[in-house]
Design a protein around this motif. Structure first.
Motif, PDB file in Angstrom:
ATOM      1  N   PHE A  57       0.834  -1.200   0.000  1.00  0.00           N
ATOM      2  CA  PHE A  57       0.000   0.000   0.000  1.00  0.00           C
ATOM      3  C   PHE A  57       0.871   1.254   0.000  1.00  0.00           C
ATOM      4  O   PHE A  57       0.414   2.335   0.345  1.00  0.00           O
ATOM      5  CB  PHE A  57      -0.959   0.001   1.194  1.00  0.00           C
ATOM      6  N   GLY A  58       2.122   1.101  -0.388  1.00  0.00           N
ATOM      7  CA  GLY A  58       2.946   2.270  -0.643  1.00  0.00           C
ATOM      8  C   GLY A  58       2.442   2.985  -1.889  1.00  0.00           C
ATOM      9  O   GLY A  58       1.604   2.468  -2.627  1.00  0.00           O
ATOM     10  N   ALA A  59       2.957   4.173  -2.138  1.00  0.00           N
ATOM     11  CA  ALA A  59       2.514   4.971  -3.290  1.00  0.00           C
ATOM     12  C   ALA A  59       3.700   5.273  -4.187  1.00  0.00           C
ATOM     13  O   ALA A  59       4.850   5.286  -3.738  1.00  0.00           O
ATOM     14  CB  ALA A  59       1.846   6.261  -2.824  1.00  0.00           C
ATOM     15  N   GLU A  60       3.413   5.528  -5.464  1.00  0.00           N
ATOM     16  CA  GLU A  60       4.468   5.732  -6.463  1.00  0.00           C
ATOM     17  C   GLU A  60       3.953   6.696  -7.522  1.00  0.00           C
ATOM     18  O   GLU A  60       2.916   6.466  -8.140  1.00  0.00           O
ATOM     19  CB  GLU A  60       4.826   4.375  -7.081  1.00  0.00           C
ATOM     20  N   ASP A  61       4.692   7.803  -7.755  1.00  0.00           N
ATOM     21  CA  ASP A  61       4.180   8.810  -8.688  1.00  0.00           C
ATOM     22  C   ASP A  61       4.311   8.405 -10.157  1.00  0.00           C
ATOM     23  O   ASP A  61       3.779   9.088 -11.026  1.00  0.00           O
ATOM     24  CB  ASP A  61       4.806  10.181  -8.436  1.00  0.00           C
ATOM     25  N   PHE A  62       4.970   7.276 -10.459  1.00  0.00           N
ATOM     26  CA  PHE A  62       4.941   6.764 -11.830  1.00  0.00           C
ATOM     27  C   PHE A  62       3.507   6.425 -12.240  1.00  0.00           C
ATOM     28  O   PHE A  62       3.192   6.332 -13.430  1.00  0.00           O
ATOM     29  CB  PHE A  62       5.830   5.524 -11.955  1.00  0.00           C
ATOM     30  N   SER A  63       2.630   6.249 -11.260  1.00  0.00           N
ATOM     31  CA  SER A  63       1.223   5.964 -11.553  1.00  0.00           C
ATOM     32  C   SER A  63       0.568   7.084 -12.363  1.00  0.00           C
ATOM     33  O   SER A  63      -0.449   6.859 -13.024  1.00  0.00           O
ATOM     34  CB  SER A  63       0.441   5.762 -10.249  1.00  0.00           C
ATOM     35  N   LEU A  64       1.136   8.274 -12.354  1.00  0.00           N
ATOM     36  CA  LEU A  64       0.606   9.360 -13.177  1.00  0.00           C
ATOM     37  C   LEU A  64       0.815   9.082 -14.662  1.00  0.00           C
ATOM     38  O   LEU A  64       0.085   9.618 -15.506  1.00  0.00           O
ATOM     39  CB  LEU A  64       1.256  10.685 -12.777  1.00  0.00           C
ATOM     40  N   PHE A  65       1.812   8.240 -14.981  1.00  0.00           N
ATOM     41  CA  PHE A  65       1.982   7.782 -16.361  1.00  0.00           C
ATOM     42  C   PHE A  65       0.992   6.665 -16.690  1.00  0.00           C
ATOM     43  O   PHE A  65       0.353   6.682 -17.741  1.00  0.00           O
ATOM     44  CB  PHE A  65       3.414   7.289 -16.604  1.00  0.00           C
ATOM     45  N   THR A  66       0.889   5.668 -15.791  1.00  0.00           N
ATOM     46  CA  THR A  66       0.002   4.531 -16.076  1.00  0.00           C
ATOM     47  C   THR A  66      -1.467   4.926 -16.030  1.00  0.00           C
ATOM     48  O   THR A  66      -2.319   4.171 -16.485  1.00  0.00           O
ATOM     49  CB  THR A  66       0.261   3.370 -15.092  1.00  0.00           C
ATOM     50  N   GLU A  67      -1.753   6.095 -15.491  1.00  0.00           N
ATOM     51  CA  GLU A  67      -3.113   6.629 -15.544  1.00  0.00           C
ATOM     52  C   GLU A  67      -3.436   7.104 -16.961  1.00  0.00           C
ATOM     53  O   GLU A  67      -4.607   7.172 -17.352  1.00  0.00           O
ATOM     54  CB  GLU A  67      -3.246   7.784 -14.547  1.00  0.00           C
ATOM     55  N   ARG A  68      -2.387   7.396 -17.752  1.00  0.00           N
ATOM     56  CA  ARG A  68      -2.570   7.956 -19.095  1.00  0.00           C
ATOM     57  C   ARG A  68      -2.375   6.924 -20.204  1.00  0.00           C
ATOM     58  O   ARG A  68      -3.055   6.981 -21.226  1.00  0.00           O
ATOM     59  CB  ARG A  68      -1.586   9.121 -19.306  1.00  0.00           C
ATOM     60  N   VAL A  69      -1.424   6.013 -20.018  1.00  0.00           N
ATOM     61  CA  VAL A  69      -1.112   5.027 -21.062  1.00  0.00           C
ATOM     62  C   VAL A  69      -0.900   3.667 -20.405  1.00  0.00           C
ATOM     63  O   VAL A  69      -0.637   3.588 -19.192  1.00  0.00           O
ATOM     64  CB  VAL A  69       0.160   5.416 -21.851  1.00  0.00           C
ATOM     65  N   PRO A  70      -0.994   2.558 -21.174  1.00  0.00           N
ATOM     66  CA  PRO A  70      -0.654   1.255 -20.605  1.00  0.00           C
ATOM     67  C   PRO A  70       0.775   1.267 -20.065  1.00  0.00           C
ATOM     68  O   PRO A  70       1.689   1.799 -20.700  1.00  0.00           O
ATOM     69  CB  PRO A  70      -0.793   0.302 -21.804  1.00  0.00           C
ATOM     70  N   GLY A  71       0.962   0.684 -18.906  1.00  0.00           N
ATOM     71  CA  GLY A  71       2.289   0.695 -18.310  1.00  0.00           C
ATOM     72  C   GLY A  71       2.428  -0.382 -17.261  1.00  0.00           C
ATOM     73  O   GLY A  71       1.475  -1.109 -16.946  1.00  0.00           O
ATOM     74  N   CYS A  72       3.630  -0.507 -16.718  1.00  0.00           N
ATOM     75  CA  CYS A  72       3.858  -1.473 -15.653  1.00  0.00           C
ATOM     76  C   CYS A  72       5.130  -1.120 -14.896  1.00  0.00           C
ATOM     77  O   CYS A  72       5.960  -0.332 -15.355  1.00  0.00           O
ATOM     78  CB  CYS A  72       3.930  -2.896 -16.191  1.00  0.00           C
ATOM     79  N   GLN A  73       5.255  -1.751 -13.733  1.00  0.00           N
ATOM     80  CA  GLN A  73       6.430  -1.567 -12.880  1.00  0.00           C
ATOM     81  C   GLN A  73       7.169  -2.893 -12.759  1.00  0.00           C
ATOM     82  O   GLN A  73       6.562  -3.930 -12.510  1.00  0.00           O
ATOM     83  CB  GLN A  73       5.999  -1.084 -11.493  1.00  0.00           C
ATOM     84  N   ILE A  74       8.482  -2.843 -12.948  1.00  0.00           N
ATOM     85  CA  ILE A  74       9.342  -4.013 -12.767  1.00  0.00           C
ATOM     86  C   ILE A  74      10.090  -3.849 -11.451  1.00  0.00           C
ATOM     87  O   ILE A  74      10.652  -2.788 -11.171  1.00  0.00           O
ATOM     88  CB  ILE A  74      10.358  -4.140 -13.919  1.00  0.00           C
ATOM     89  N   HIS A  75      10.100  -4.906 -10.634  1.00  0.00           N
ATOM     90  CA  HIS A  75      10.842  -4.886  -9.371  1.00  0.00           C
ATOM     91  C   HIS A  75      12.184  -5.580  -9.560  1.00  0.00           C
ATOM     92  O   HIS A  75      12.249  -6.694 -10.079  1.00  0.00           O
ATOM     93  CB  HIS A  75      10.043  -5.595  -8.276  1.00  0.00           C
ATOM     94  N   ILE A  76      13.252  -4.925  -9.136  1.00  0.00           N
ATOM     95  CA  ILE A  76      14.602  -5.459  -9.229  1.00  0.00           C
ATOM     96  C   ILE A  76      15.134  -5.689  -7.820  1.00  0.00           C
ATOM     97  O   ILE A  76      15.202  -4.754  -7.011  1.00  0.00           O
ATOM     98  CB  ILE A  76      15.539  -4.501  -9.985  1.00  0.00           C
TER      99      ILE A  76
END
Length: 241
Positions: free
Chosen positions: A183-202
């Motif tokens: 339930f942490g937050a991430e501002d990259f979500s402002l991109f995925t709100e606009r276009v298809p996207g995803c997050q990769i965990h390393i």
């Protein structure tokens, strides 16, 4: 970045985020929401000040605030489907100046975090409804300042399907996306709100340590940089070719 045009004309977006819970160089994907929305609220409960010995001559905003905070937790425990839950946290309360005066007002502040746009909208509506109801029941005036922050980071299913295959091939082992409990937050979500996207965990765990994100003693294993570079390079070759 978005205001400066970083999201203009793009078809999809991918981001990396280090994860100290995984061994250095491990790669992980999630389905659905990687992270939660994060909205903030400031609520001021206005009453009528009076002497502590004559409470009937005023309206106590502290009692009303305590009641309201208690009732707000019902929005989680009794209104939300446990499978589509949310987190509501009060982080600050401020009211009164001394022992024997009922104050004019009491302030509390906090956050609401959710894992879907639908739950996010429902929680905002329910939060404001509960504030209005307690104001009426307690004969106080409740002033709500609700500030929307970042939305949940929603991983696109079709993109995740492609990434599972591409990254499994690159790292020569199965990489299967799993639901996220964060339930942490991430501002990259402002991109995925606009276009298809995803997050990769390393993975970035340093052997012999038990690190967690966002603290002053975090010491990531920098071998994670190599894995991240390989992942993004392979995606660029395969998805753009």
């Amino acid at each position: 970045m978005i205001a400066d045009g970083a999201a203009d004309g793009i078809d999809w977006a991918v981001t990396l985020h280090n994860k100290p819970e995984l061994a250095a160089g491990e790669v992980a994907l999630t389905r659905g929401a990687s992270t939660a929305s994060s909205d903030e609220f400031d609520v001021t409960v206005h009453g009528v000040s009076t002497h502590a010995a004559r409470p009937h001559m005023g309206t106590d905003p502290i009692i009303a605030t305590v009641h309201l905070i208690s009732q707000l937790q019902i929005l989680i425990s009794r209104e939300r489907d446990p499978a589509h839950s949310a987190v509501l946290t009060i982080g600050h309360i401020q009211g009164g100046t001394t022992h024997n005066i009922i104050p004019d007002s009491c302030l509390f502040q906090g956050t609401i975090r959710t894992k879907s746009p639908e739950v996010r909208a429902a929680m905002e509506t329910s939060f404001k409804r509960m504030c209005e109801g307690v104001a009426l029941a307690q004969n106080v005036r409740v002033e709500v300042n609700f500030q929307r922050g970042v939305p949940p980071l929603m991983n696109d299913d079709r993109l995740i399907d492609s990434l599972e295959q591409i990254l499994s091939h690159q790292f020569d082992k199965p990489i299967i996306a799993q639901p996220s409990a964060s339930f942490g937050a991430e501002d990259f979500s402002l991109f995925t709100e606009r276009v298809p996207g995803c997050q990769i965990h390393i993975g970035s765990a340093t052997p012999g340590r038990d690190d967690h994100l966002h603290n002053s003693d975090y010491q990531p294993d920098e071998r994670s940089i190599t894995a991240g570079t390989q992942a993004l390079t392979r995606l660029a070759i395969d998805l753009l070719s």
